[in-house]
Design a protein around this motif. Structure first.
Motif, PDB file in Angstrom:
ATOM      1  N   VAL A 149       0.840  -1.204   0.000  1.00 20.51           N
ATOM      2  CA  VAL A 149       0.000   0.000   0.000  1.00 20.51           C
ATOM      3  C   VAL A 149       0.875   1.254   0.000  1.00 20.51           C
ATOM      4  O   VAL A 149       0.627   2.222  -0.733  1.00 20.51           O
ATOM      5  CB  VAL A 149      -0.952  -0.005   1.202  1.00 20.51           C
ATOM      6  N   HIS A 150       1.909   1.241   0.821  1.00 16.14           N
ATOM      7  CA  HIS A 150       2.812   2.382   0.923  1.00 16.14           C
ATOM      8  C   HIS A 150       3.468   2.684  -0.422  1.00 16.14           C
ATOM      9  O   HIS A 150       3.510   3.843  -0.861  1.00 16.14           O
ATOM     10  CB  HIS A 150       3.875   2.084   1.989  1.00 16.14           C
ATOM     11  N   GLN A 151       3.965   1.663  -1.106  1.00 21.40           N
ATOM     12  CA  GLN A 151       4.613   1.860  -2.393  1.00 21.40           C
ATOM     13  C   GLN A 151       3.619   2.338  -3.458  1.00 21.40           C
ATOM     14  O   GLN A 151       3.966   3.146  -4.327  1.00 21.40           O
ATOM     15  CB  GLN A 151       5.286   0.566  -2.855  1.00 21.40           C
ATOM     16  N   LEU A 152       2.377   1.844  -3.392  1.00 24.64           N
ATOM     17  CA  LEU A 152       1.371   2.256  -4.362  1.00 24.64           C
ATOM     18  C   LEU A 152       1.118   3.754  -4.304  1.00 24.64           C
ATOM     19  O   LEU A 152       1.090   4.448  -5.332  1.00 24.64           O
ATOM     20  CB  LEU A 152       0.071   1.485  -4.117  1.00 24.64           C
ATOM     21  N   PHE A 153       0.964   4.281  -3.093  1.00 25.66           N
ATOM     22  CA  PHE A 153       0.666   5.707  -2.959  1.00 25.66           C
ATOM     23  C   PHE A 153       1.904   6.570  -3.177  1.00 25.66           C
ATOM     24  O   PHE A 153       1.793   7.697  -3.655  1.00 25.66           O
ATOM     25  CB  PHE A 153       0.038   5.979  -1.590  1.00 25.66           C
ATOM     26  N   MET A 193      -6.136  -6.944   4.240  1.00 23.56           N
ATOM     27  CA  MET A 193      -5.260  -7.624   3.303  1.00 23.56           C
ATOM     28  C   MET A 193      -6.028  -8.609   2.435  1.00 23.56           C
ATOM     29  O   MET A 193      -5.796  -8.701   1.224  1.00 23.56           O
ATOM     30  CB  MET A 193      -4.138  -8.344   4.062  1.00 23.56           C
ATOM     31  N   SER A 194      -6.973  -9.334   3.033  1.00 28.69           N
ATOM     32  CA  SER A 194      -7.760 -10.310   2.266  1.00 28.69           C
ATOM     33  C   SER A 194      -8.754  -9.625   1.327  1.00 28.69           C
ATOM     34  O   SER A 194      -9.030 -10.123   0.234  1.00 28.69           O
ATOM     35  CB  SER A 194      -8.508 -11.245   3.215  1.00 28.69           C
ATOM     36  N   ASN A 195      -9.271  -8.454   1.731  1.00 30.11           N
ATOM     37  CA  ASN A 195     -10.243  -7.738   0.903  1.00 30.11           C
ATOM     38  C   ASN A 195      -9.592  -6.705  -0.021  1.00 30.11           C
ATOM     39  O   ASN A 195     -10.292  -6.078  -0.819  1.00 30.11           O
ATOM     40  CB  ASN A 195     -11.269  -7.016   1.789  1.00 30.11           C
ATOM     41  N   LEU A 213      -8.780  -0.236  -2.290  1.00 28.88           N
ATOM     42  CA  LEU A 213      -7.508   0.449  -2.488  1.00 28.88           C
ATOM     43  C   LEU A 213      -7.566   1.419  -3.667  1.00 28.88           C
ATOM     44  O   LEU A 213      -7.159   2.580  -3.553  1.00 28.88           O
ATOM     45  CB  LEU A 213      -6.400  -0.596  -2.700  1.00 28.88           C
ATOM     46  N   GLN A 214      -8.084   0.977  -4.794  1.00 28.38           N
ATOM     47  CA  GLN A 214      -8.165   1.853  -5.959  1.00 28.38           C
ATOM     48  C   GLN A 214      -9.172   2.974  -5.752  1.00 28.38           C
ATOM     49  O   GLN A 214      -8.991   4.087  -6.274  1.00 28.38           O
ATOM     50  CB  GLN A 214      -8.531   1.036  -7.209  1.00 28.38           C
ATOM     51  N   GLU A 215     -10.229   2.706  -5.003  1.00 28.83           N
ATOM     52  CA  GLU A 215     -11.209   3.753  -4.701  1.00 28.83           C
ATOM     53  C   GLU A 215     -10.579   4.851  -3.851  1.00 28.83           C
ATOM     54  O   GLU A 215     -10.790   6.051  -4.097  1.00 28.83           O
ATOM     55  CB  GLU A 215     -12.406   3.160  -3.963  1.00 28.83           C
ATOM     56  N   ARG A 221      -6.742  11.468  -5.232  1.00 30.26           N
ATOM     57  CA  ARG A 221      -6.294  12.231  -6.406  1.00 30.26           C
ATOM     58  C   ARG A 221      -7.244  13.384  -6.697  1.00 30.26           C
ATOM     59  O   ARG A 221      -6.821  14.502  -7.005  1.00 30.26           O
ATOM     60  CB  ARG A 221      -6.192  11.311  -7.619  1.00 30.26           C
ATOM     61  N   LYS A 222      -8.545  13.123  -6.604  1.00 34.81           N
ATOM     62  CA  LYS A 222      -9.528  14.178  -6.849  1.00 34.81           C
ATOM     63  C   LYS A 222      -9.431  15.277  -5.800  1.00 34.81           C
ATOM     64  O   LYS A 222      -9.515  16.464  -6.125  1.00 34.81           O
ATOM     65  CB  LYS A 222     -10.935  13.590  -6.866  1.00 34.81           C
ATOM     66  N   LEU A 223      -9.238  14.881  -4.537  1.00 35.59           N
ATOM     67  CA  LEU A 223      -9.123  15.882  -3.477  1.00 35.59           C
ATOM     68  C   LEU A 223      -7.865  16.720  -3.638  1.00 35.59           C
ATOM     69  O   LEU A 223      -7.876  17.926  -3.380  1.00 35.59           O
ATOM     70  CB  LEU A 223      -9.118  15.178  -2.112  1.00 35.59           C
TER      71      LEU A 223
END
Length: 235
Positions: A149-153, A193-195, A213-215, A221-223
């Protein structure tokens, strides 16, 4: 806003900003400069340039631009020589002295940042914050997902950190993130993690619950793009 001519300075406009203590600071300014064109011996040929625009030079817009640039450059060069030697030409298209316009949007970047820091009192809005997100894993079994999650953001351009200090309790780490004024805390455990979700909290103790996560990424991004002041409330 303040008129410089009223202060005995060159003609222009100052934009002054009041800080949290009521002090005024000059930030943006627009000022006319009559001295620099003299020092650099700048000039332009007024009538000749306008006459170029009335001549048929091309069949399309791009050819016109290229031809105009070439002719204007030649006229400026000739006009510069005229300033030093001949002066005004017979057809009245003599060289003219330009006036420079100095524009500083922020004035001093350091002073502008100091005014903003005092104004927000450490609680930076999300789009301007140096500490936007912190990812907090519940336990060691969710640490790998927290890193994901950290790397994604981080790769999405957000200022994200990871707090995997399992020597402290979960509540203490959440409280630490709130005191550090992180706009959002993403708490992740086995269920998240499972969801493939994150449990979203904000620094004002609002709990927004689980979000995909994508939501969450799309919403942040919009904010950030809209530059809202209360991103923690409207998330």
């Amino acid at each position: 806003m303040q008129n410089k001519r009223q202060c005995g300075k060159a003609a222009g406009v100052d934009v002054q900003i009041q800080d949290a203590l009521g002090r005024y600071h000059q930030c943006g300014t627009i000022q006319l400069d009559f001295q620099m064109p003299l020092r650099f011996d700048l000039s332009f040929t007024s009538v000749k340039i306008f006459r170029l625009m009335s001549q048929p030079v091309a069949h399309n817009t791009f050819d016109f631009i290229d031809t105009f640039k070439h002719r204007a450059s030649r006229e400026r060069f000739q006009g510069t020589k005229q300033v030093k030697s001949e002066g005004a030409s017979k057809d009245g298209g003599g060289p003219e002295r330009p006036v420079m316009i100095h524009r500083a949007v922020l004035g001093s970047v350091e002073r502008m940042l100091a005014v903003l820091a005092e104004n927000f009192g450490g609680k930076w809005p999300f789009w301007l914050s140096p500490a936007q997100i912190v990812v907090i894993p519940v336990g060691p079994d969710a640490e790998s997902y927290a890193h994901e999650v950290h790397q994604l953001f981080r790769q999405a351009g957000f200022m994200a950190d990871l707090d995997a200090d399992f020597g402290s309790t979960l509540n203490r780490r959440i409280r630490k993130a709130q005191l550090a004024q992180y706009n959002f805390q993403f708490v992740v455990g086995r269920q998240e993690m499972s969801n493939h979700t994150v449990n979203v909290r904000s620094r004002d103790t609002h709990q927004h619950g689980q979000r995909e996560l994508q939501e969450a990424l799309s919403r942040l991004r919009k904010l950030q793009d809209s530059r809202v002041r209360n991103a923690e409330e409207v998330f």
